[in-house]
Write a protein that holds these residues in place. Structure first.
Motif, PDB file in Angstrom:
ATOM      1  N   VAL A 161      -5.018  -1.119  -0.229  1.00 25.95           N
ATOM      2  CA  VAL A 161      -3.810  -0.569   0.405  1.00 25.95           C
ATOM      3  C   VAL A 161      -2.917  -1.717   0.872  1.00 25.95           C
ATOM      4  CG1 VAL A 161      -2.920   0.908   2.262  1.00 25.95           C
ATOM      5  CG2 VAL A 161      -5.101   1.454   1.167  1.00 25.95           C
ATOM      6  N   PRO A 162      -1.777  -1.900   0.223  1.00 24.32           N
ATOM      7  CA  PRO A 162      -0.879  -2.982   0.646  1.00 24.32           C
ATOM      8  C   PRO A 162      -0.122  -2.573   1.919  1.00 24.32           C
ATOM      9  CG  PRO A 162      -0.467  -2.289  -1.644  1.00 24.32           C
ATOM     10  CD  PRO A 162      -1.291  -1.230  -0.996  1.00 24.32           C
ATOM     11  N   LYS A 163      -0.193  -3.436   2.916  1.00 18.67           N
ATOM     12  CA  LYS A 163       0.528  -3.148   4.164  1.00 18.67           C
ATOM     13  C   LYS A 163       1.602  -4.202   4.387  1.00 18.67           C
ATOM     14  CE  LYS A 163      -1.366   0.591   6.087  1.00 18.67           C
ATOM     15  NZ  LYS A 163      -0.539   1.827   6.231  1.00 18.67           N
ATOM     16  N   ARG A 164       2.771  -3.737   4.792  1.00 14.94           N
ATOM     17  CA  ARG A 164       3.877  -4.647   5.098  1.00 14.94           C
ATOM     18  C   ARG A 164       3.490  -5.532   6.286  1.00 14.94           C
ATOM     19  NH1 ARG A 164       8.135  -2.436   2.113  1.00 14.94           N
ATOM     20  NH2 ARG A 164       8.124  -0.169   1.910  1.00 14.94           N
ATOM     21  N   TYR A 192      -0.452   8.092  -6.274  1.00 17.54           N
ATOM     22  CA  TYR A 192      -0.342   6.846  -7.051  1.00 17.54           C
ATOM     23  C   TYR A 192      -1.502   6.632  -8.022  1.00 17.54           C
ATOM     24  CZ  TYR A 192       3.089   5.639  -3.426  1.00 17.54           C
ATOM     25  OH  TYR A 192       4.148   5.640  -2.553  1.00 17.54           O
ATOM     26  N   LEU A 193      -2.578   7.406  -7.869  1.00 12.58           N
ATOM     27  CA  LEU A 193      -3.730   7.208  -8.756  1.00 12.58           C
ATOM     28  C   LEU A 193      -3.645   8.246  -9.875  1.00 12.58           C
ATOM     29  CD1 LEU A 193      -6.548   6.725  -6.057  1.00 12.58           C
ATOM     30  CD2 LEU A 193      -5.123   4.966  -7.124  1.00 12.58           C
ATOM     31  N   LYS A 194      -2.862   7.910 -10.899  1.00  9.26           N
ATOM     32  CA  LYS A 194      -2.517   8.886 -11.935  1.00  9.26           C
ATOM     33  C   LYS A 194      -3.741   9.373 -12.712  1.00  9.26           C
ATOM     34  CE  LYS A 194       1.913   8.548 -11.102  1.00  9.26           C
ATOM     35  NZ  LYS A 194       2.492   9.548 -10.194  1.00  9.26           N
ATOM     36  N   GLU A 195      -4.752   8.520 -12.808  1.00 10.35           N
ATOM     37  CA  GLU A 195      -5.942   8.844 -13.609  1.00 10.35           C
ATOM     38  C   GLU A 195      -6.966   9.650 -12.817  1.00 10.35           C
ATOM     39  OE1 GLU A 195      -6.121   7.226 -16.913  1.00 10.35           O
ATOM     40  OE2 GLU A 195      -4.026   7.137 -16.257  1.00 10.35           O
ATOM     41  N   ASP A 205       5.811  -8.291  -3.746  1.00 12.90           N
ATOM     42  CA  ASP A 205       6.949  -7.804  -4.544  1.00 12.90           C
ATOM     43  C   ASP A 205       7.377  -6.391  -4.124  1.00 12.90           C
ATOM     44  OD1 ASP A 205       6.780 -10.167  -5.993  1.00 12.90           O
ATOM     45  OD2 ASP A 205       5.347  -9.278  -7.409  1.00 12.90           O
ATOM     46  N   ASN A 206       7.269  -6.126  -2.849  1.00  9.12           N
ATOM     47  CA  ASN A 206       7.697  -4.843  -2.285  1.00  9.12           C
ATOM     48  C   ASN A 206       6.975  -3.634  -2.903  1.00  9.12           C
ATOM     49  OD1 ASN A 206       9.256  -3.650  -0.281  1.00  9.12           O
ATOM     50  ND2 ASN A 206      10.839  -3.037  -1.737  1.00  9.12           N
ATOM     51  N   ASP A 207       5.806  -3.864  -3.485  1.00  8.42           N
ATOM     52  CA  ASP A 207       5.057  -2.763  -4.105  1.00  8.42           C
ATOM     53  C   ASP A 207       4.009  -2.249  -3.109  1.00  8.42           C
ATOM     54  OD1 ASP A 207       3.695  -0.969  -5.620  1.00  8.42           O
ATOM     55  OD2 ASP A 207       3.118  -2.374  -7.203  1.00  8.42           O
ATOM     56  N   ILE A 208       4.231  -1.016  -2.625  1.00  7.89           N
ATOM     57  CA  ILE A 208       3.338  -0.485  -1.593  1.00  7.89           C
ATOM     58  C   ILE A 208       2.327   0.516  -2.161  1.00  7.89           C
ATOM     59  CG2 ILE A 208       4.798  -0.876   0.438  1.00  7.89           C
ATOM     60  CD1 ILE A 208       4.780   2.350  -1.666  1.00  7.89           C
ATOM     61  N   LYS A 209       2.286   0.656  -3.485  1.00 10.19           N
ATOM     62  CA  LYS A 209       1.365   1.632  -4.081  1.00 10.19           C
ATOM     63  C   LYS A 209      -0.087   1.168  -3.911  1.00 10.19           C
ATOM     64  CE  LYS A 209       3.467   1.917  -8.182  1.00 10.19           C
ATOM     65  NZ  LYS A 209       4.774   1.283  -7.924  1.00 10.19           N
ATOM     66  N   ASN A 236       1.966   5.870   1.857  1.00 13.79           N
ATOM     67  CA  ASN A 236       1.923   4.427   2.201  1.00 13.79           C
ATOM     68  C   ASN A 236       3.283   3.742   2.087  1.00 13.79           C
ATOM     69  OD1 ASN A 236       0.335   2.231   3.154  1.00 13.79           O
ATOM     70  ND2 ASN A 236       0.357   1.322   1.112  1.00 13.79           N
ATOM     71  N   ARG A 237       4.358   4.509   2.245  1.00  8.79           N
ATOM     72  CA  ARG A 237       5.688   3.921   2.072  1.00  8.79           C
ATOM     73  C   ARG A 237       6.080   2.969   3.198  1.00  8.79           C
ATOM     74  NH1 ARG A 237       7.244   9.030  -0.736  1.00  8.79           N
ATOM     75  NH2 ARG A 237       7.171  10.030   1.280  1.00  8.79           N
ATOM     76  N   GLN A 238       5.533   3.224   4.410  1.00 11.43           N
ATOM     77  CA  GLN A 238       5.803   2.345   5.562  1.00 11.43           C
ATOM     78  C   GLN A 238       7.301   2.119   5.784  1.00 11.43           C
ATOM     79  OE1 GLN A 238       2.843  -1.110   5.176  1.00 11.43           O
ATOM     80  NE2 GLN A 238       2.658  -0.107   3.192  1.00 11.43           N
ATOM     81  N   PRO A 239       8.038   3.205   6.004  1.00 11.46           N
ATOM     82  CA  PRO A 239       9.486   3.063   6.141  1.00 11.46           C
ATOM     83  C   PRO A 239       9.951   2.791   7.580  1.00 11.46           C
ATOM     84  CG  PRO A 239       8.906   5.368   6.157  1.00 11.46           C
ATOM     85  CD  PRO A 239       7.606   4.607   6.006  1.00 11.46           C
ATOM     86  N   LEU A 240       9.011   2.666   8.516  1.00 15.04           N
ATOM     87  CA  LEU A 240       9.432   2.504   9.915  1.00 15.04           C
ATOM     88  C   LEU A 240       9.732   1.046  10.239  1.00 15.04           C
ATOM     89  CD1 LEU A 240       6.868   4.859  11.732  1.00 15.04           C
ATOM     90  CD2 LEU A 240       9.071   5.446  10.702  1.00 15.04           C
ATOM     91  N   LYS A 241      10.771   0.851  11.033  1.00 17.56           N
ATOM     92  CA  LYS A 241      11.106  -0.475  11.559  1.00 17.56           C
ATOM     93  C   LYS A 241      11.168  -0.350  13.076  1.00 17.56           C
ATOM     94  CE  LYS A 241      11.348  -2.193   7.459  1.00 17.56           C
ATOM     95  NZ  LYS A 241      12.475  -2.476   6.564  1.00 17.56           N
ATOM     96  N   TYR A 242      11.034  -1.462  13.749  1.00 18.43           N
ATOM     97  CA  TYR A 242      10.902  -1.432  15.207  1.00 18.43           C
ATOM     98  C   TYR A 242      11.838  -2.430  15.865  1.00 18.43           C
ATOM     99  CZ  TYR A 242       6.639   0.962  13.852  1.00 18.43           C
ATOM    100  OH  TYR A 242       5.748   1.845  13.291  1.00 18.43           O
TER     101      TYR A 242
END
Lengths: 190, 190
Positions: free
Chosen positions: A178-181, A69-72, A163-167, B42-48
Motif C-alpha cells: 500500500v503506497p502512502k503519501r 485495483y486488483l483486476k485479477e 510517481d504519484n501512483d497510489i494503487k 487509497n487515494r489519500q486526497p486529504l491535505k492539512y
C-alpha cells in the motif's frame, strides 16, 4: 499499545482465516466503541447490523465489490472470507445527513478489531439494492458502509508513493503493498 | 491505554487552557496518524493546514460556529480558546469525492490528541467562504473540517439518552453533559 502502533497494524485486510469465528459479544464491544465516539451535533443516527454466522456471511459477500485495483482478484476464496460483518446504516428518521459519522465510527471499530487480534476492511463499494433485498433492510435506512472482519492472513506492507501512483498491489509472495503519501505532501501551507 | 479508555476520554471539548501551547511537532505527529489510516481506494486526497501561533488562532476563530445547542454560549472566551487548529482540506485535483476519509482521519487525530494530554472538537459548522478568504485557501481545496485543539478545562459527563433528547447541555457547575444512545438502540435486527 500506543495508538500509532495500533493504527499501523490497522490495515485494510481482505483475506482471513475463515475458521476463526468472531463472537457476537466481540462485535457488540466494537459497536460500543463507535457508540462512545463523536457524532455530528450528537445526533447519533447510525444503526448497526451484526452478522457472524457462516450462512449469513455467505448471503452478504455477493453484494461486495472487492479491491478495485486488483483486476485479477475477485475477492477472497472460500477459507479466506470474512467471519463477520458489521453493516453501518444511517437512520433517516433521525437525520438525512450523516456527515462523517460513519467514518468516525468505522475507524473506532477497526482500531478495536485490531486490539483483539482481528482485522478487516471498510467497504463503500456495495451493491446496495441487492444487499437491501437480501437482508430486508427497510427504506428508512441508508446503507453506508460494510465492515468485513476476520483474523487476517495477509501481510501488508506500507511503501512510499512513487510517481504519484497510489494503487495498492500484490507481489509474487502475495504480500499486499500500500503506497502512502509522505507527511511532507500532506501538510501544506499558503 | 486500552482503546476503550482512550475513546471515552476523547470527548468534544470546547473550553481549553489557552496558555498551554501545542507544538508544531505534536501536530505533525497527529497528522502522521491520519496519514497511516484508511483512505477510500487509497487515494489519500486529504491535505492539512496546521496553526499553533496565537495570532493565527485569532484569525480562525471567527469562522467557527460553536455548539449549536448551547444558545447562551457563543464560543470560548479569551483564555479558554483553542491553542491550535488543524484544518482538513480535500484536494479536488486528486478526487471530487472524499467519502468518509476526513471522518477516519479526524478520529485518528483526536484519539492521538487525547493520548498526549490534549483534546478538542471536530467542527463542520464553518463559515467556509470567510475562512477561505482569511487563510487564502485556493479553490482547488474543499474545506472539510476544522479540528480545534487544546488542553481541555471542561468536565464532560456521558449520560443515557432520555425521551429521545440527544442535545448536550451544561449544568450549573459548567459540567458538559452528553446524552448517548444505548447499545440496544444502536444494534438492530430485521
Amino acid at each position: 499499545m500506543q495508538l500509532k502502533d495500533l493504527i499501523i497494524k490497522t490495515r485494510s485486510y481482505r483475506r482471513f482465516d475463515e475458521s476463526h469465528a468472531i463472537s457476537y459479544h466481540e462485535m457488540e464491544n466494537l459497536i460500543d466503541l463507535a457508540r462512545l465516539s463523536a457524532s455530528a451535533a450528537n445526533r447519533q443516527p447510525l444503526k448497526y447490523l451484526l452478522y457472524n454466522k457462516p450462512e449469513e456471511c455467505e448471503m452478504i459477500i455477493p453484494s461486495i465489490a472487492w479491491a478495485a485495483y486488483l483486476k485479477e482478484w475477485h475477492g477472497p476464496v472460500r477459507g479466506e472470507r470474512p467471519a463477520g460483518y458489521i453493516i453501518i446504516l444511517g437512520d433517516k428518521s433521525i437525520t438525512e445527513s450523516f456527515s462523517v459519522d460513519h467514518g468516525i465510527a468505522a475507524q473506532s471499530i477497526m482500531l478495536g478489531a485490531t486490539e483483539i487480534g482481528l482485522g478487516g476492511c471498510m467497504i463503500a463499494s456495495i451493491k446496495r439494492e441487492e444487499l437491501r433485498k437480501t437482508l430486508s433492510i427497510p427504506d428508512r435506512f441508508e446503507i453506508l458502509l460494510i465492515l468485513a472482519l476476520g483474523k487476517p492472513v495477509e501481510n501488508i506492507i506500507i511503501d512510499p508513493v512513487k510517481d504519484n501512483d497510489i494503487k495498492y498491489w500484490r507481489d509474487e509472495k502475495l504480500n499486499h503493498h500500500v503506497p502512502k503519501r509522505s507527511l511532507d505532501e500532506l501538510i501544506i501551507k499558503f
